[in-house]
Design an enzyme around this catalytic site. Structure first.
Site, PDB file in Angstrom:
ATOM      1  N   GLN A   1       0.847  -1.195   0.000  1.00  0.00           N
ATOM      2  CA  GLN A   1       0.000   0.000   0.000  1.00  0.00           C
ATOM      3  C   GLN A   1       0.885   1.249   0.000  1.00  0.00           C
ATOM      4  O   GLN A   1       1.854   1.308  -0.746  1.00  0.00           O
ATOM      5  CB  GLN A   1      -0.971  -0.043   1.180  1.00  0.00           C
ATOM      6  CG  GLN A   1      -1.917  -1.239   1.160  1.00  0.00           C
ATOM      7  CD  GLN A   1      -3.076  -1.111   0.201  1.00  0.00           C
ATOM      8  OE1 GLN A   1      -3.195  -0.155  -0.557  1.00  0.00           O
ATOM      9  NE2 GLN A   1      -3.971  -2.094   0.215  1.00  0.00           N
ATOM     10  N   SER A   2       0.621   2.218   0.865  1.00  0.00           N
ATOM     11  CA  SER A   2       1.335   3.497   0.789  1.00  0.00           C
ATOM     12  C   SER A   2       2.745   3.472   1.354  1.00  0.00           C
ATOM     13  O   SER A   2       3.440   4.490   1.289  1.00  0.00           O
ATOM     14  CB  SER A   2       0.517   4.591   1.488  1.00  0.00           C
ATOM     15  OG  SER A   2      -0.659   4.845   0.753  1.00  0.00           O
ATOM     16  N   VAL A   3       3.196   2.343   1.884  1.00  0.00           N
ATOM     17  CA  VAL A   3       4.623   2.208   2.204  1.00  0.00           C
ATOM     18  C   VAL A   3       5.450   2.517   0.954  1.00  0.00           C
ATOM     19  O   VAL A   3       6.522   3.119   1.026  1.00  0.00           O
ATOM     20  CB  VAL A   3       4.933   0.795   2.726  1.00  0.00           C
ATOM     21  CG1 VAL A   3       6.423   0.481   2.657  1.00  0.00           C
ATOM     22  CG2 VAL A   3       4.442   0.650   4.169  1.00  0.00           C
TER      23      VAL A   3
END
Length: 389
Positions: free
Chosen positions: A106-108
């Site tokens: 995801q937004s990692v």
């Protein structure tokens, strides 16, 4: 013989949400198109191992005192790894994951883009003080006109973008359709064909550029499009050449891609637990890893210095002293902890003061859960104190 009639695969619309995410985050290639991020031909970088019995470490979390073992069992963990002074002290695989499993970050993945911008600036290929239109002139016809690369890195452009994950008609929902995570609704609306279409459609401003922090995934995609334009390469090739191979990754990673072949920079990156740990350990070591200064130390150090006063609203619920800088979250603007965070519980945690790196890959039932995030941070703070005894 495998009986395919009994296999219960997630639906095409909703595969990335609970309860399906307990399976799908480890099987993204089976759900949507992807592009490889090649690990290269060199042998992988090696970790030393100094395993410690840490499950019994106790801490006080959101619902009273518990052990690290309980925390891992109760927080929808898929993979968890802890490094101290570069050595793996704890590594755990759960929910069907193993050391070769690629897991959606995801937004990692946004933080990878922040580091790539730092690499490109060091090479003289990009100037973060310049307007984004220097690299993407088409954006002069959008609300990004006048915004600098630096403002976009810090998510301080004033561009209006609705990040409401549960609204099927929000701007982030348009990204889901454009990047092929959701089927295109047959509802007569003008849905975007690609992620670039979404960028070009953003014509309104919510505030002046630089006035405040507002988390919007599209900012990362704008940066990635600029990197592609500068390099003349697609993002998976850029990440392979400039990050994954220098890190000495153990496995090739991948990105989900849209119909035009654009790799979703804001949340479509998939890699193994150990390779995420390599990235995190590079942060802990000020950009140095695998015998290479992958990104200048000054860039990583600057990521740890942010404007807390612009970090307002519900962003402060889990991290009341937090901040955001160059595609990273700060746990506390007064301390050097960097975090790469993604919805449903993805986290890389880097604290150079304790020579401590941790990665937690999860499949929470909720996009955002401040109680679980605070629980995770309490557990990690207890662990870093324990391993430094």
């Amino acid at each position: 013989m495998l009986d395919h009639s009994n296999l219960n695969y997630p639906p095409r619309d909703g595969w990335d949400r609970a309860p399906w995410n307990r399976w799908s985050f480890r099987h993204v290639r089976e759900m949507v198109p992807t592009a490889e991020v090649w690990r290269g031909r060199e042998a992988p970088s090696r970790f030393t191992r100094e395993p410690r019995q840490l499950d019994a470490i106790r801490y006080r979390g959101e619902n009273g005192e518990k052990s690290i073992g309980q925390f891992l069992d109760e927080s929808f963990t898929d993979g968890f790894i802890v490094l101290h002074k570069g050595a793996i002290v704890l590594e755990r695989y759960m929910n069907g994951m193993n050391e070769r499993t690629l897991h959606l970050s995801q937004s990692v993945g946004k933080s990878l883009i922040g580091i790539l911008v730092g690499i490109y600036q060091a090479r003289g290929w990009i100037d973060i003080a310049s307007p984004i239109t220097r690299y993407l002139p088409e954006l002069a016809a959008t609300a990004y006109a006048g915004a600098t690369v630096s403002q976009i890195l810090d998510m301080q452009s004033g561009v209006a973008f609705d990040e409401t994950y549960t609204d099927p008609f929000s701007d982030i929902a348009k990204i889901d359709v454009a990047c092929q995570w959701r089927p295109r609704p047959n509802d007569g609306r003008d849905w975007p064909e690609t992620c670039w279409d979404v960028v070009l459609s953003l014509k309104k401003r919510a505030f002046d550029h630089g006035a405040q922090f507002s988390y919007r995934s599209i900012e990362t995609d704008v940066l990635a499009f600029a990197l592609e334009r500068i390099a003349g390469r697609r993002l998976p090739d850029i990440v392979s050449r400039d990050l994954w191979q220098p890190l000495g990754a153990e496995e090739s990673a991948n990105y989900t891609v849209d119909a035009a072949g654009y790799a979703l920079a804001d949340g479509g990156f998939n890699a193994t637990l150990r390779d995420y740990a390599r990235f995190g350990e590079m942060l802990t070591n000020d950009g140095l890893f695998n015998g290479r200064q992958i990104v200048p130390a000054e860039w990583v150090q600057a990521c740890r210095v942010a404007e807390h006063d612009k970090f307002t609203g519900d962003y402060r619920i889990a991290t009341p002293e937090g901040a955001y800088r160059r595609q990273f979250w700060l746990e506390d603007h007064r301390r050097p902890v960097l975090m790469c965070r993604g919805v449903f519980g993805q986290l890389i945690y880097s604290d150079p003061a304790y020579a401590f790196t941790a990665v937690k890959l999860s499949s929470w039932p909720d996009f955002r859960n401040n109680t679980l995030l605070k629980e995770t941070l309490a557990a990690l703070n207890a662990l870093k104190r324990a391993v430094n005894v």
